[in-house]
Design an enzyme around this catalytic site. Structure first.
Site, short mmCIF file in Angstrom:
data_model
loop_
_atom_site.label_atom_id
_atom_site.label_comp_id
_atom_site.label_asym_id
_atom_site.label_seq_id
_atom_site.Cartn_x
_atom_site.Cartn_y
_atom_site.Cartn_z
N ASP A 23 0.85 -1.33 0.00
CA ASP A 23 0.13 0.25 -0.11
C ASP A 23 0.90 1.25 0.05
OD1 ASP A 23 -2.25 1.58 0.22
OD2 ASP A 23 -2.04 1.72 2.34
N GLU A 83 -1.17 -1.11 -4.81
CA GLU A 83 -2.55 -0.34 -5.23
C GLU A 83 -2.27 0.64 -6.22
OE1 GLU A 83 -5.71 0.68 -2.25
OE2 GLU A 83 -4.63 2.61 -2.21
N ASP A 155 -2.58 0.71 7.24
CA ASP A 155 -1.87 0.74 5.98
C ASP A 155 -1.40 -0.82 5.74
OD1 ASP A 155 -1.34 3.71 5.14
OD2 ASP A 155 -0.94 3.43 7.47
#
Length: 175
Positions: A23, A83, A155
């Site tokens: 992430d 991502e 996260d």
């Protein structure tokens, strides 16, 4: 040297596939590594890499670069999923884009196969609903990975969700 070669042969013949989810973030970069076999999926490691806002941006990016160059080889992922960039606040998007560039550079240098997913794809894969809440995604991660508690920090939980999404993707290697 011979011992190391034996280790690599054992690693290459293992029956599991390791997926590292990332992430992206400059202040906090989440990572989550899972191992998938034909019958199970479990957590290998998860956590965060942090930098402080007091440091110059270049130094913070260099810290991410150095930490990722140590972390990724230690985890031995077969594929890395990150991502895709998602716009919601321009100033936040720019720093995430800078961190994402460092991640992509490190992955390229290490020769890691890459998969990318939007936040909506991750939510859809784990909950069946592309607009799921963060809590709904975390509950899905907890359930799928058989964790006693919700994964924290957020996260790292997001990175585990990204790794789980990759585990369902047809381009992910199978054991």
């Amino acid at each position: 040297m011979h011992h190391r070669q034996l280790y690599l042969v054992c690693y290459l013949s293992r029956p599991a596939v390791r997926i590292l989810g990332v992430d992206p973030g400059l202040a906090t970069l989440g990572y989550g590594c899972i191992e998938m076999t034909p019958t199970s999926c479990h957590v290998c490691d998860f956590g965060v890499i942090t930098t402080t806002a007091k440091e110059p941006v270049g130094d913070r990016l260099h810290s991410l670069y150095t930490d990722l160059h140590q972390l990724i080889p230690a985890l031995h992922p077969d594929v890395v999923a990150i991502e895709k960039l998602f716009f919601y606040k321009m100033s936040h998007t720019i720093v995430v884009a800078q961190a994402r560039g460092v991640i992509l550079l490190v992955l390229s240098q290490l020769g890691c196969p890459l998969l990318e997913f939007t936040p909506a794809q991750v939510k859809q894969a784990l909950t069946g609903y592309g607009n799921a809440t963060k809590t709904e995604v975390q509950l899905a991660v907890q359930r799928e990975l058989n964790l006693a508690t919700l994964p924290r920090p957020d996260d790292a939980a997001d990175a585990l969700a990204i790794a789980l999404t990759a585990s369902r993707h047809p381009e992910t290697p199978r054991s």
